[in-house]
Design an enzyme around this catalytic site. Structure first.
Site, mmCIF file in Angstrom:
data_model
loop_
_atom_site.group_PDB
_atom_site.id
_atom_site.type_symbol
_atom_site.label_atom_id
_atom_site.label_comp_id
_atom_site.label_asym_id
_atom_site.label_seq_id
_atom_site.Cartn_x
_atom_site.Cartn_y
_atom_site.Cartn_z
ATOM 1 N N ASP A 223 -41.874 15.701 139.117
ATOM 2 C CA ASP A 223 -41.087 16.964 138.651
ATOM 3 C C ASP A 223 -42.143 17.051 137.592
ATOM 4 O O ASP A 223 -43.096 17.639 137.498
ATOM 5 C CB ASP A 223 -40.120 17.030 138.507
ATOM 6 C CG ASP A 223 -39.874 18.729 137.715
ATOM 7 O OD1 ASP A 223 -40.015 19.108 138.607
ATOM 8 O OD2 ASP A 223 -40.441 18.837 136.720
ATOM 9 N N LEU B 122 -40.695 29.692 132.638
ATOM 10 C CA LEU B 122 -40.691 30.168 131.563
ATOM 11 C C LEU B 122 -42.671 30.339 131.814
ATOM 12 O O LEU B 122 -43.251 29.908 132.736
ATOM 13 C CB LEU B 122 -41.113 28.409 130.574
ATOM 14 C CG LEU B 122 -41.417 28.725 129.120
ATOM 15 C CD1 LEU B 122 -40.958 29.122 128.042
ATOM 16 C CD2 LEU B 122 -41.290 27.188 128.798
ATOM 17 N N SER C 92 -36.698 26.636 137.499
ATOM 18 C CA SER C 92 -37.120 26.116 136.085
ATOM 19 C C SER C 92 -35.972 26.749 134.999
ATOM 20 O O SER C 92 -34.782 27.197 134.922
ATOM 21 C CB SER C 92 -38.820 26.523 135.755
ATOM 22 O OG SER C 92 -38.703 25.513 135.100
ATOM 23 N N GLN C 93 -36.691 27.254 134.200
ATOM 24 C CA GLN C 93 -35.756 27.677 132.725
ATOM 25 C C GLN C 93 -34.760 28.798 133.603
ATOM 26 O O GLN C 93 -34.053 29.347 132.848
ATOM 27 C CB GLN C 93 -36.700 28.640 131.852
ATOM 28 C CG GLN C 93 -35.964 29.164 130.909
ATOM 29 C CD GLN C 93 -36.577 29.753 129.960
ATOM 30 O OE1 GLN C 93 -37.182 28.755 128.867
ATOM 31 N NE2 GLN C 93 -37.138 31.077 129.864
ATOM 32 N N HIS D 58 -44.004 20.032 138.566
ATOM 33 C CA HIS D 58 -42.772 21.094 138.584
ATOM 34 C C HIS D 58 -43.553 22.447 139.471
ATOM 35 O O HIS D 58 -42.482 23.391 139.634
ATOM 36 C CB HIS D 58 -43.358 21.023 137.041
ATOM 37 C CG HIS D 58 -41.375 22.410 137.120
ATOM 38 N ND1 HIS D 58 -41.140 21.903 137.208
ATOM 39 C CD2 HIS D 58 -42.027 23.663 135.673
ATOM 40 C CE1 HIS D 58 -39.755 22.763 136.394
ATOM 41 N NE2 HIS D 58 -40.141 24.116 136.269
#
Ligand code: NAG
Ligand code: NAG
Ligand code: NAG
Ligand code: NAG
Ligand code: NAG
Ligand code: NAG
Length: 288
Positions: A214, A31, A97-98, A269
């Site tokens: 994270d 993202l 991630s995404q 993250h």
């Protein structure tokens, strides 16, 4: 004698060169990212595995990464397919991630993919449920406990994060409304589930990387298919229904010995792809 040995070592070196050619690596971002965010990861791969053809896909960058995930799957698929076709020995995927959910969509729906290692780098594989800065930025009027009003609607499902919003207090609505994660997990009826499982199981290795510090993926164990129960207690992957029923192949991968978990504390993250310790410990060995 000396000359002969020299020639032989040259021949040996060349044979080695051919044998150890590294498979191409394709990187898919998360993202709000762009390909520029992966310069360090690219450098780590260059240094440890010289000659690797690394492609960081530059699609659905920044706010475009909010588009629905099936749309992103189609877009990324088109970009990845020719790379796969040029790679007789297969490719590796690193999905951040995404992007880790986008990659699962690709792997489930592409019958002839040749992905060897699927490296999921702090991706919310079991969904997301947390009051993060991203949520505050995107939905300033909402908190995790009421975001389901937005996400579990047809309009909400047009926003990527709602595609994997997994409210443990509204499981029925999630299963009814999630156009993406619930389908990918076969939690919702999917006529193609058998084919998708076969496609997914073409991978040779699934590597799930995540960690307790994270700060975005919530619960962080979602990066390794753990998730909240109705009391927001984390249930680990091996006790999750999707694992126990082997509904999309997770248990098969585990039984095959092809599921690797790599957990690291101390990584926020946004640093997963630029932290060399993470690369050395959790990623490098799967990129041969
Ligand atoms: C990696 O290596 C390639 C080929 O040598 C080079 O073009 C590229 O700039 C390098 N990238 C990084 C981030 O080091
Ligand atoms: C790297 O892979 C891309 C995509 O398949 C291809 O277009 C390019 O020619 C490759 N580069 C090298 C140096 O092999
Ligand atoms: C799920 O969808 C069905 C059919 O549209 C509907 O009847 C049911 O009320 C929905 N359940 C929830 C919890 O939203
Ligand atoms: C199942 O596959 C068919 C044919 O590929 C496709 O048209 C259909 O949309 C798929 N169904 C789902 C739920 O994705
Ligand atoms: C959640 O907590 C309630 C009340 O303590 C309990 O009755 C229920 O069994 C718990 N649910 C799970 C899945 O542990
Ligand atoms: C990189 O990872 C290591 C090991 O988990 C951690 O101790 C360190 O703080 C991290 N560095 C950064 C900049 O995140």
């Amino acid at each position: 004698m000396m000359k002969g040995a020299c020639v032989w070592s040259l021949v040996t070196v060349c044979v080695l060169c051919v044998c150890v050619a590294y498979k191409p690596v394709i990187i898919i971002h998360g993202l709000f990212d762009t390909s520029a965010d992966f310069i360090n990861l690219h450098r780590f791969i260059n240094l440890s595995h010289p000659g690797t053809n690394v492609t960081v896909l530059d699609l659905f960058d920044r706010s475009a990464s909010l588009q629905p995930l099936w749309k992103q799957v189609e877009g990324f698929k088109e970009a990845i397919y020719p790379i796969m076709q040029h790679a007789a020995d297969g490719v590796h995927l690193i999905c951040y991630s995404q992007g880790g959910l986008v990659c699962r969509g690709i792997l489930s729906t592409l019958p002839d993919h040749n992905v060897h290692s699927f490296i999921s780098l702090s991706a919310p594989q079991a969904g997301q449920y947390g009051d993060t800065d991203y949520l505050k930025y995107l939905f300033p009027q909402f908190v995790k406990s009421n975001l389901y009003h937005v996400c579990y609607t047809a309009v909400g499902q047009k926003i990527s994060i709602c595609n994997y919003w997994n409210d443990p207090h509204h499981r029925d609505m999630y299963i009814n409304s999630s156009d993406y994660l619930a389908i990918l997990n076969n939690e919702k009826e999917n006529p193609n589930s058998t084919a998708w499982k076969q496609n997914f199981l073409r991978i040779k290795k699934l590597v799930l990387i995540g960690g307790a510090d994270d700060g975005v993926i919530t619960p962080w164990q979602s990066s390794q298919f753990g998730f909240y129960d109705e009391n927001e207690t984390v249930v680990e992957m091996k006790n999750q229904k999707v694992f126990l029923t082997d509904i999309f192949g997770l248990k098969t991968l585990y039984a095959r010995g092809d599921l690797a978990l790599c957990s690291m504390a101390g990584v926020a993250h946004v640093f997963w792809h630029s932290n060399e310790t993470v690369y050395k410990t959790c990623i490098e060995k799967w990129l041969t």
